[in-house]
Design a protein around this motif. Structure first.
Motif, short mmCIF file in Angstrom:
data_model
loop_
_atom_site.label_atom_id
_atom_site.label_comp_id
_atom_site.label_asym_id
_atom_site.label_seq_id
_atom_site.Cartn_x
_atom_site.Cartn_y
_atom_site.Cartn_z
N GLY A 286 0.83 -1.17 0.00
CA GLY A 286 -0.07 -0.01 -0.12
C GLY A 286 0.83 1.46 -0.19
N GLY A 287 2.00 1.13 0.31
CA GLY A 287 2.99 2.53 0.57
C GLY A 287 3.36 2.71 -1.11
N TYR A 288 3.29 1.89 -1.83
CA TYR A 288 3.73 2.10 -3.12
C TYR A 288 2.62 2.52 -4.17
CZ TYR A 288 8.06 0.04 -1.69
OH TYR A 288 9.14 -0.56 -0.95
N TYR A 289 1.30 1.81 -3.86
CA TYR A 289 0.21 2.17 -4.55
C TYR A 289 -0.48 3.25 -4.08
CZ TYR A 289 1.23 -2.84 -6.21
OH TYR A 289 1.82 -3.80 -6.74
N SER A 290 -0.48 3.59 -2.86
CA SER A 290 -1.56 4.53 -2.49
C SER A 290 -0.86 6.04 -2.44
CB SER A 290 -2.10 4.40 -1.07
OG SER A 290 -1.08 4.44 -0.08
N ASN A 291 0.53 6.09 -2.56
CA ASN A 291 1.20 7.31 -2.61
C ASN A 291 1.71 7.68 -4.17
OD1 ASN A 291 0.85 7.81 0.05
ND2 ASN A 291 2.63 6.44 0.61
N THR A 292 1.81 8.97 -4.32
CA THR A 292 2.41 9.25 -5.53
C THR A 292 3.83 9.84 -5.61
OG1 THR A 292 1.21 11.41 -5.26
CG2 THR A 292 0.03 9.61 -6.58
N TYR A 293 4.42 9.82 -4.39
CA TYR A 293 5.67 10.41 -4.34
C TYR A 293 6.95 9.82 -5.36
CZ TYR A 293 6.82 6.52 -1.38
OH TYR A 293 7.00 5.30 -0.71
N LEU A 294 6.64 8.65 -5.55
CA LEU A 294 7.84 8.18 -6.55
C LEU A 294 7.52 8.85 -8.05
CD1 LEU A 294 8.20 4.42 -5.62
CD2 LEU A 294 9.80 6.55 -5.43
N ALA A 295 6.42 9.03 -8.36
CA ALA A 295 6.00 9.50 -9.72
C ALA A 295 6.22 10.98 -9.80
CB ALA A 295 4.48 9.29 -9.96
N GLU A 296 6.03 11.79 -8.74
CA GLU A 296 6.14 13.14 -8.53
C GLU A 296 7.80 13.32 -8.40
OE1 GLU A 296 4.26 14.47 -5.11
OE2 GLU A 296 2.26 14.31 -6.09
N GLY B 160 14.73 11.21 -8.87
CA GLY B 160 14.35 11.32 -7.60
C GLY B 160 14.00 9.85 -7.03
N SER B 161 13.41 9.20 -7.70
CA SER B 161 13.07 7.84 -7.51
C SER B 161 14.15 7.01 -7.03
CB SER B 161 12.18 7.18 -8.53
OG SER B 161 11.00 7.75 -8.65
N ILE C 81 17.22 7.80 -6.22
CA ILE C 81 18.07 8.45 -5.04
C ILE C 81 17.10 8.03 -3.93
CG2 ILE C 81 18.62 10.73 -3.78
CD1 ILE C 81 19.20 11.83 -6.58
N GLY C 82 15.84 8.16 -3.78
CA GLY C 82 15.08 7.80 -2.70
C GLY C 82 15.17 6.21 -2.24
N LEU C 83 15.18 5.43 -3.55
CA LEU C 83 15.48 3.91 -3.30
C LEU C 83 16.86 3.66 -2.75
CD1 LEU C 83 13.31 2.71 -6.33
CD2 LEU C 83 12.64 2.46 -3.84
N LEU C 84 17.63 4.11 -3.27
CA LEU C 84 19.11 3.95 -2.65
C LEU C 84 19.16 4.43 -1.27
CD1 LEU C 84 21.23 5.19 -5.68
CD2 LEU C 84 20.82 2.86 -4.97
N ILE C 85 18.63 5.70 -0.93
CA ILE C 85 18.74 5.93 0.36
C ILE C 85 18.05 4.93 1.46
CG2 ILE C 85 17.73 7.65 2.01
CD1 ILE C 85 18.24 9.71 0.10
N GLY C 86 17.02 4.53 0.94
CA GLY C 86 16.30 3.57 1.60
C GLY C 86 17.13 2.26 1.69
N ALA C 87 17.78 1.87 0.63
CA ALA C 87 18.50 0.66 0.73
C ALA C 87 19.67 0.98 1.64
CB ALA C 87 19.11 0.35 -0.86
#
Length: 59
Positions: free
Chosen positions: A4-14, A19-20, A22-28
């Protein structure tokens, strides 16, 4: 968190492709730090009970 964190939010698309990534690398990187600490904890106290045994032993 689940899917749900991936489907209900649009932050990756925005954020766009850069940015996506970079965000995924920081999370990793955060997950690698957590995994290394958990590995240290499990190797330092190899009793059954995992985190409970570690907390009991170190407190």
């Amino acid at each position: 968190m689940g899917a749900g964190g991936y489907y209900s939010n649009t932050y990756l698309a925005e954020a766009g492709p850069k940015g996506s990534i970079i965000g995924l690398l920081i999370g990793a990187l955060i997950m690698i730090v957590i995994a290394r600490n958990y590995n240290y904890m499990m190797n330092s106290i190899p009793d059954a009970g995992g985190p409970y045994a570690y907390a009991k032993e170190t407190s």
